[in-house]
Motif scaffolding. Structure first.
Motif, PDB file in Angstrom:
ATOM      1  N   ALA A 140       0.863  -1.181   0.000  1.00 16.63           N
ATOM      2  CA  ALA A 140       0.000   0.000   0.000  1.00 16.63           C
ATOM      3  C   ALA A 140       0.897   1.227   0.000  1.00 16.63           C
ATOM      4  CB  ALA A 140      -0.923  -0.028   1.217  1.00 16.63           C
ATOM      5  N   PRO A 141       0.329   2.430  -0.183  1.00 16.44           N
ATOM      6  CA  PRO A 141       1.170   3.638  -0.176  1.00 16.44           C
ATOM      7  C   PRO A 141       2.042   3.736   1.069  1.00 16.44           C
ATOM      8  CG  PRO A 141      -1.027   4.156  -0.958  1.00 16.44           C
ATOM      9  CD  PRO A 141      -1.078   2.736  -0.489  1.00 16.44           C
ATOM     10  N   HIS A 143       3.557  -5.495  -6.591  1.00 20.97           N
ATOM     11  CA  HIS A 143       3.259  -4.296  -5.795  1.00 20.97           C
ATOM     12  C   HIS A 143       2.335  -3.439  -6.647  1.00 20.97           C
ATOM     13  CE1 HIS A 143       3.751  -0.570  -3.542  1.00 20.97           C
ATOM     14  NE2 HIS A 143       4.230  -1.323  -2.549  1.00 20.97           N
ATOM     15  N   GLN A 165       0.663  -0.682  -6.558  1.00 20.96           N
ATOM     16  CA  GLN A 165       0.771   0.758  -6.797  1.00 20.96           C
ATOM     17  C   GLN A 165       1.663   1.062  -7.998  1.00 20.96           C
ATOM     18  OE1 GLN A 165       2.086   3.052  -3.386  1.00 20.96           O
ATOM     19  NE2 GLN A 165       0.890   4.823  -4.048  1.00 20.96           N
ATOM     20  N   ARG A 166       2.577   0.144  -8.312  1.00 21.19           N
ATOM     21  CA  ARG A 166       3.514   0.351  -9.423  1.00 21.19           C
ATOM     22  C   ARG A 166       2.992  -0.176 -10.759  1.00 21.19           C
ATOM     23  NH1 ARG A 166       8.349  -2.320  -6.031  1.00 21.19           N
ATOM     24  NH2 ARG A 166       8.616  -0.705  -4.448  1.00 21.19           N
ATOM     25  N   LEU A 186      -8.512   0.641  -6.659  1.00 16.95           N
ATOM     26  CA  LEU A 186      -7.254   0.327  -7.343  1.00 16.95           C
ATOM     27  C   LEU A 186      -6.910   1.377  -8.389  1.00 16.95           C
ATOM     28  CD1 LEU A 186      -7.615  -3.543  -7.832  1.00 16.95           C
ATOM     29  CD2 LEU A 186      -6.161  -2.344  -6.188  1.00 16.95           C
ATOM     30  N   LEU A 220      -5.142   4.104  -6.667  1.00 20.25           N
ATOM     31  CA  LEU A 220      -3.968   3.703  -5.887  1.00 20.25           C
ATOM     32  C   LEU A 220      -2.647   4.307  -6.359  1.00 20.25           C
ATOM     33  CD1 LEU A 220      -3.041   1.965  -3.506  1.00 20.25           C
ATOM     34  CD2 LEU A 220      -2.906   0.012  -5.062  1.00 20.25           C
ATOM     35  N   PRO A 221      -2.354   4.375  -7.665  1.00 23.93           N
ATOM     36  CA  PRO A 221      -1.027   4.869  -8.079  1.00 23.93           C
ATOM     37  C   PRO A 221      -0.717   6.289  -7.627  1.00 23.93           C
ATOM     38  CG  PRO A 221      -2.091   3.729  -9.891  1.00 23.93           C
ATOM     39  CD  PRO A 221      -3.121   3.885  -8.824  1.00 23.93           C
ATOM     40  N   LYS A 222      -1.734   7.147  -7.515  1.00 23.85           N
ATOM     41  CA  LYS A 222      -1.478   8.546  -7.140  1.00 23.85           C
ATOM     42  C   LYS A 222      -1.811   8.834  -5.682  1.00 23.85           C
ATOM     43  CE  LYS A 222      -5.957   9.512  -9.243  1.00 23.85           C
ATOM     44  NZ  LYS A 222      -6.571   9.745 -10.538  1.00 23.85           N
ATOM     45  N   ASP A 224      -1.203   8.952  -1.642  1.00 26.67           N
ATOM     46  CA  ASP A 224      -0.110   8.983  -0.663  1.00 26.67           C
ATOM     47  C   ASP A 224      -0.543   8.283   0.620  1.00 26.67           C
ATOM     48  OD1 ASP A 224      -1.738  10.782   0.723  1.00 26.67           O
ATOM     49  OD2 ASP A 224      -0.695  12.542  -0.064  1.00 26.67           O
ATOM     50  N   TYR A 258      -4.321   7.347   2.188  1.00 26.27           N
ATOM     51  CA  TYR A 258      -4.664   5.931   2.345  1.00 26.27           C
ATOM     52  C   TYR A 258      -5.079   5.629   3.779  1.00 26.27           C
ATOM     53  CZ  TYR A 258      -4.131   0.852   2.547  1.00 26.27           C
ATOM     54  OH  TYR A 258      -4.353  -0.489   2.749  1.00 26.27           O
TER      55      TYR A 258
END
Length: 199
Positions: free
Chosen positions: A107-108, A125, A127-128, A170, A173-175, A177, A181
């Protein structure tokens, strides 16, 4: 002249020898022999299944290619709902993710667990990598799970709304922080109550 003949051969090579040498009978016999060799190799334990060593390059790439093609094909039959960016969906998905998924997928500002990192194949992972997939791809993966991995299917096959809420999270999720979260996954504190006095 010789150069022209060579070019013609490159464009339309003479494969008549192949027709004379390869017959249906020889193809069937060759396939049968190959099948017997493969079966024998498996029977004597030639295929390693130990999880304490990573898969080879060929197996790893073959499984990943098969996974992506299968998901893309299944995803054609689904359409994401129009309220995928609704705050209520994202928050519900975040709480589900925090309880069930974060341990393996991170997670972040939170890494993956030691158990997840020791798995083969290793859970990604998210988020990536989540941006590599469409909304419909993510729905298929979350709903159906992934064979040959530790990724389970969604526990309730009739609750597509819950799966779409996970997809909604989801997608954010990438952006996201760590502060956002943690705020999104925090459950409300129960109200303080005064103990009842005995009469």
């Amino acid at each position: 002249m010789a150069q022209r003949r060579f070019l013609n051969w490159l464009i339309l090579p003479d494969l008549s020898w192949l027709n004379r040498s390869v017959t249906w009978k020889s193809l069937i016999i060759g396939a049968a022999l190959f099948g017997i060799l493969v079966f024998g190799f498996i029977t004597v334990g030639g295929v390693p299944v130990a999880a304490d060593r990573p898969d080879g390059w060929l197996i790893r790439h073959l499984l990943h290619f098969t996974f992506k093609q299968s998901v893309a094909t299944s995803a054609r039959y689904f359409d994401a709902p129009k309220d995928l960016t609704a705050e209520s969906r994202i928050r519900l998905g975040a709480r589900q993710y925090d309880v069930v998924c974060a341990n393996c997928h991170g997670a972040p500002a939170i890494g993956q667990s030691a158990v997840a990192l020791s798995m083969s194949p290793r859970p990604q992972h998210l988020q990536r990598v989540v941006e590599q997939f469409t909304n419909e791809d993510l729905f298929v993966i979350v709903q159906q799970g992934v064979k040959f991995s530790a990724m389970p299917s969604w526990p309730n096959a009739t609750r597509d709304d819950e799966v779409w809420s996970m997809v909604a999270f989801l997608r954010q999720l990438p952006k996201m922080d760590a502060k956002t979260y943690l705020a999104m996954t925090a459950f409300a504190e129960p109200p303080e109550t005064t103990p009842a006095r005995s009469e």
